[in-house]
Design a protein around this motif. Sequence first.
Motif, PDB file in Angstrom:
ATOM      1  N   GLN A 181      71.281  15.226  34.363  1.00 35.65           N
ATOM      2  CA  GLN A 181      72.489  15.976  34.681  1.00 35.65           C
ATOM      3  C   GLN A 181      71.318  16.972  35.204  1.00 35.65           C
ATOM      4  N   ARG A 189      68.049  17.502  36.124  1.00 30.17           N
ATOM      5  CA  ARG A 189      67.459  17.903  36.447  1.00 30.17           C
ATOM      6  C   ARG A 189      68.409  17.675  37.615  1.00 30.17           C
ATOM      7  N   ILE A 190      69.647  16.879  37.789  1.00 34.45           N
ATOM      8  CA  ILE A 190      70.519  17.205  39.244  1.00 34.45           C
ATOM      9  C   ILE A 190      70.744  18.138  39.428  1.00 34.45           C
ATOM     10  N   SER A 191      71.606  19.487  38.594  1.00 34.72           N
ATOM     11  CA  SER A 191      71.730  21.180  38.907  1.00 34.72           C
ATOM     12  C   SER A 191      70.444  21.704  38.602  1.00 34.72           C
ATOM     13  N   GLU A 192      69.554  21.514  38.700  1.00 31.44           N
ATOM     14  CA  GLU A 192      68.256  22.173  38.843  1.00 31.44           C
ATOM     15  C   GLU A 192      67.605  21.963  40.334  1.00 31.44           C
ATOM     16  N   GLU A 193      67.949  21.149  41.030  1.00 30.54           N
ATOM     17  CA  GLU A 193      67.930  20.726  42.428  1.00 30.54           C
ATOM     18  C   GLU A 193      66.637  19.696  42.145  1.00 30.54           C
ATOM     19  N   LEU A 194      65.885  18.783  40.894  1.00 25.54           N
ATOM     20  CA  LEU A 194      64.867  18.307  40.788  1.00 25.54           C
ATOM     21  C   LEU A 194      64.805  17.013  41.762  1.00 25.54           C
ATOM     22  N   THR A 195      66.252  16.392  42.540  1.00 25.60           N
ATOM     23  CA  THR A 195      66.350  15.639  42.381  1.00 25.60           C
ATOM     24  C   THR A 195      66.381  15.452  44.214  1.00 25.60           C
ATOM     25  N   ASP A 196      65.918  14.159  44.709  1.00 25.92           N
ATOM     26  CA  ASP A 196      66.421  14.546  46.649  1.00 25.92           C
ATOM     27  C   ASP A 196      67.496  13.913  46.878  1.00 25.92           C
ATOM     28  N   GLY A 197      69.194  13.243  46.440  1.00 20.71           N
ATOM     29  CA  GLY A 197      70.060  12.131  46.555  1.00 20.71           C
ATOM     30  C   GLY A 197      70.207  11.075  46.701  1.00 20.71           C
TER      31      GLY A 197
END
Length: 440
Positions: free
Chosen positions: A306, A308-316
Amino acid sequence: MDSPTTQHYNRASNKRRQESKDRKERAATGPSLRSPRSKMAKNFYQYTGPGGQTLHGYQRRYKKHQLRKKGFLLKRDAEKELRQAMDDIDASERGEIRCKPTTTQEAFDIYKRDQDIRGQAKSNNYKANNNSIYRILRDFVKHFGPNRLIRDCKESDLREFYQILCFRPELHKNTAGSYMSRVQGMMKAAQERKADLANWKRPTLKVNRRTKYERRVVEPWEYATLVRKLLDPHSVRSHQTQHDARWRDAADAVQLLRMTGGRLNEILRMKLNQFNWSANKFRLEASKTENERDLPLWNPIREVVQRRISEELTDGEYLFPRAKTESFDKTIADTVLEAANEAELEYGQAHGFTIHSLRHTFITHMMEATNKDVKLVMEWSGHKSLESFKIYLHPSQEGRILGSQCVDSVALFLRSFEGTRGTRGTDSPSTKVVKAFKRH
């Protein structure tokens, strides 16, 4: 002189006897493809091929099968081919399976095709490892003979090739043993695909493999030091955004490796749809054994994902977007090595501490935490056999301390027992026997 009636009767009788004799001969020997009287003779024809060359062919309908082929230089070759085609149809009706015997080269081609298909969805390291295996297998094919039947391979042939590998200076004995398991895997793959090897008893060669570098359990302080070094922005020598992102990816990957026991390729190529938040579990898709397994979504794992998701380190789609590149595995491995060297950790194959050691550590500690629940831990690790699972079990420092305390408690009990001369302040049974013996 016989009368005309008698002569006619004799000719008819002789004709019947000759026809009966011909029928018996055909029944005993089968139809002859060479006899010009046979109906089979009409099945063959000759024609003029390219360049004016005379060629032969055949065409016949046999048991509802249309058989035809041309391009034979000699008629006898066409006859032999037709006879074989008819025999194959008869064998098929009897339930027999006929096919061309498998050669060693064909066995290698089957194995290589299977591995190449599996490698399409895997990392570049997996493909590079396959290429090194192919080189050894080609050496085996060349040594045994590419046109020899693979079913002629015996244990002595495997042992001879293993000894050849052991004498190669660039190969460790353990590596040679690993390659021999690949040779046997090649034979297994061929047997699964080819009908002529269905009842083949494959040769086996058991090799005493001595691991050059033993894995070990990663101590908690080593794990914490490595993660903190990767997360420390001041430890990055070049403060470029690309390098900062690389170190952050490595830090999160190391944490997930330690908390899931997954393989590097499994962790780096995780997708967000593998996390079932409502059911509090996630799925690992095994890159090595092609098996999937579900693990509990423990809170520390949830926090890393979570974050990584909140810090926009993923691409969806991917948890680590840069995992789409084939070299991402090597990039993470090099980054971890760089951080370990800066932290002055004993990291590397020679010290038994690498990225894969985190999987060993997870399995060993889970065996201790679950009170040796082998079935549960094997479900989490994705192992299907105890033979491969036991490689990941290692003695821990805590276990050594508990073992030492256990032996100390035995000695303490013995000293306390001697001081009380038995239990409850009375003489022990052995003491009573000694006193009775002295009175007599």
